[in-house]
Design an enzyme around this catalytic site. Structure first.
Site, PDB file in Angstrom:
ATOM      1  N   ASP A  97       0.861  -1.176   0.000  1.00 33.50           N
ATOM      2  CA  ASP A  97       0.000   0.000   0.000  1.00 33.50           C
ATOM      3  C   ASP A  97       0.900   1.229   0.000  1.00 33.50           C
ATOM      4  OD1 ASP A  97      -1.745   2.078   0.539  1.00 33.50           O
ATOM      5  OD2 ASP A  97      -2.936   0.941   1.999  1.00 33.50           O
ATOM      6  N   HIS A  98       0.845   1.999  -1.083  1.00 35.61           N
ATOM      7  CA  HIS A  98       1.747   3.141  -1.210  1.00 35.61           C
ATOM      8  C   HIS A  98       1.418   4.254  -0.222  1.00 35.61           C
ATOM      9  CE1 HIS A  98       5.079   4.913  -3.197  1.00 35.61           C
ATOM     10  NE2 HIS A  98       4.910   4.281  -4.354  1.00 35.61           N
ATOM     11  N   ARG A  99       0.287   4.155   0.479  1.00 36.05           N
ATOM     12  CA  ARG A  99      -0.048   5.160   1.481  1.00 36.05           C
ATOM     13  C   ARG A  99       0.762   4.976   2.760  1.00 36.05           C
ATOM     14  NH1 ARG A  99      -6.391   4.080   1.782  1.00 36.05           N
ATOM     15  NH2 ARG A  99      -5.463   1.985   1.958  1.00 36.05           N
ATOM     16  N   CYS A 112       3.870   3.566   3.025  1.00 39.48           N
ATOM     17  CA  CYS A 112       5.312   3.721   2.851  1.00 39.48           C
ATOM     18  C   CYS A 112       5.623   4.027   1.398  1.00 39.48           C
ATOM     19  CB  CYS A 112       6.069   2.468   3.299  1.00 39.48           C
ATOM     20  SG  CYS A 112       5.803   1.033   2.238  1.00 39.48           S
TER      21      CYS A 112
END
Length: 490
Positions: free
Chosen positions: A460-462, A464
């Site tokens: 999940d790019h949110r 890290c």
């Protein structure tokens, strides 16, 4: 006069609102004891045996095997009491009995209904309420006042109950009388689509269980045995248009092909909902790396050969990879987290509840190894083996399928090298592992054949950025290539 109680599908917890009847464990006319399992149902989480809170004689069942029922729908009716006969129970079976003719029909679902049912009768007609609870449901009668039916008391009216229940059995179609040795709803659906009577098939599974292969074999036998239609002078190939004398052509009707519709329910429906939600809500990204697993395989071989047969169960590759994951998550806790959308916060979780993907006849499930961060490779392997066996037999509980914080997906068992896993919502990452195969590899400056595996991390790019995800994946690859790296954290 005995009372007839209607037992409804209880709330099985975990927010589940429906369940599918997999297998009836009792027949109309059977004498059941308090808390005896009467039906096996499949929810979106697992298969559950549902016990009946009353002791008596089954007078009716509602729903064929394979039928999906909502919570609160009637499951069966039970005649409770030790004096007299049932009377015209045919009315009770339909739920339309009234007055003294059909006896008393009392609903039993939820703790409130259970206590109400127990208090609605007196003397010999009083309901036998168990007071037990199964994942959020149960009867509310005080246990201290509970009166169980003695075997000698049930022996006298049992014959009368069965005789009276025969009237109900006579009115029930053969298709709903008695269980069939089939567990998988997919097998039942396949048989229904081809008009196969499962009661005429001999199962090749344990205890005569009818498997999908048995149904497919029967379908092939019917197909091969069917005589081909004899062509007549009026017949025309479907691909050719009939030409009229006037020169106009009339196309022959195309062969009708049945469109198969498969309901998204049960485990498959739950998986579909979760995957779709993951794609909608999580901005995911994937990175991957090839790793030389030769040393890891050698270390596993040394572990399993040390101590001989008395050393215990073998350590699996999946258990070693799971232990590597827990060590990596200790270094990169960002990936053991979830996102609270309402609060706009990243919630880092202290424990690692490690899920692992398992393919079963019922579909893809993800059992969870609790507190994996506190286990060694041997302990993790033993728990994985236990959960895998429970998944194979359909005995996983809802608690064993929920609460995961990170998932390990070994798709190498399907003979593929790589994939881009979909995150198991609401987790933040999933590690995918491909097959381990011999490949040309530069080792210590020379070309050699080594055991190579591809590792892929979807995150999940949110929670890290790519640097953190890459650091996690690189640490995992380093441990695979040099297992001694783990000694720092063991």
């Amino acid at each position: 006069m005995p009372q007839v109680f209607e037992f409804k599908l209880p709330d099985l917890g975990e927010g589940l609102t429906e369940a599918e009847i997999v297998r009836w464990l009792v027949e109309v006319g059977d004498v059941v004891a308090i808390d005896q399992p009467v039906v096996e149902v499949e929810t979106a989480k697992a298969m559950v045996e549902v016990p009946c809170p009353y002791g008596g004689v089954v007078t009716a069942r509602f729903g064929e095997e394979g039928t999906e029922l909502p919570v609160g729908a009637p499951l069966l009716t039970v005649a409770v009491g030790s004096e007299g006969a049932l009377g015209p129970v045919g009315l009770v079976g339909s739920g339309s009995g009234s007055g003294a003719e059909a006896g008393s029909v009392v609903s039993a679902v939820g703790s409130g209904a259970g206590s109400g049912g127990a208090g609605s009768g007196s003397g010999s007609g009083e309901a036998e309420a168990s007071g037990n609870v199964l994942v959020g449901y149960g009867t509310g009668a005080p246990v201290a006042r509970r009166r169980r039916v003695r075997p000698e008391a049930m022996a006298v009216p049992a014959a009368a109950y069965v005789t009276a229940a025969a009237a109900v059995s006579a009115a029930v179609p053969d298709a709903v009388q008695g269980p069939v040795a089939v567990v998988s709803p997919l097998v039942r659906k396949l048989a229904r689509q081809h008009d196969l009577d499962l009661r005429q098939l001999a199962g090749s599974g344990p205890d005569g269980l009818i498997l999908r292969a048995d149904v497919e074999s029967a379908i092939r036998a019917l197909t091969e045995g069917a005589a081909a239609p004899t062509p007549t002078s009026a017949s025309v190939p479907e691909s050719v248009s009939a030409v009229q004398p006037s020169g106009t052509s009339v196309a022959q009707p195309a062969a009708s092909s049945a469109v198969e519709r498969i309901p998204l329910r049960g485990v498959r429906g739950a998986v579909a909902d979760k995957l779709a939600r993951s794609r909608r809500e999580i901005p995911d990204a994937t990175c991957w790396v090839d790793a030389d697993a030769t040393e890891l395989m050698a270390a596993r071989s040394a572990m399993n050969s040390a101590g001989g047969p008395a050393a215990g169960p073998k350590v699996s590759v999946l258990a070693l990879l799971a232990r590597i994951c827990t060590a990596a998550l200790a270094r990169f806790p960002e990936l053991n987290s979830t996102v609270d959308l309402e609060a706009r916060e990243i919630v880092r979780l202290p424990e690692v509840h490690l899920g692992f993907a398992a393919q079963t006849e019922r579909g893809l499930v993800v059992p969870v190894v609790r507190d994996a961060q506190a286990r060694n490779a041997e302990s993790i392997g033993a728990e994985i083996a236990r959960l895998t066996e429970a998944a194979r037999t359909g005995r996983l509980t809802p608690a064993e399928l929920t609460g995961g914080t990170f998932t390990l997906n070994n798709y190498g068992v399907f003979g593929v090298d790589g994939s881009t896993p979909i995150i198991n919502h609401p987790e933040a990452a999933m590690l995918g592992v491909g097959r381990i195969v011999p490949k040309p590899w530069v080792h210590e400056g020379e070309l050699a054949v080594r055991q190579v595996v591809q590792l892929s991390l979807t995150f999940d790019h949110r929670v890290c950025d790519g640097g953190t995800a890459g650091g996690f994946l690189r640490y995992v690859a380093d441990c695979v290539e040099q297992p001694a790296v783990l000694l720092r954290t063991l």
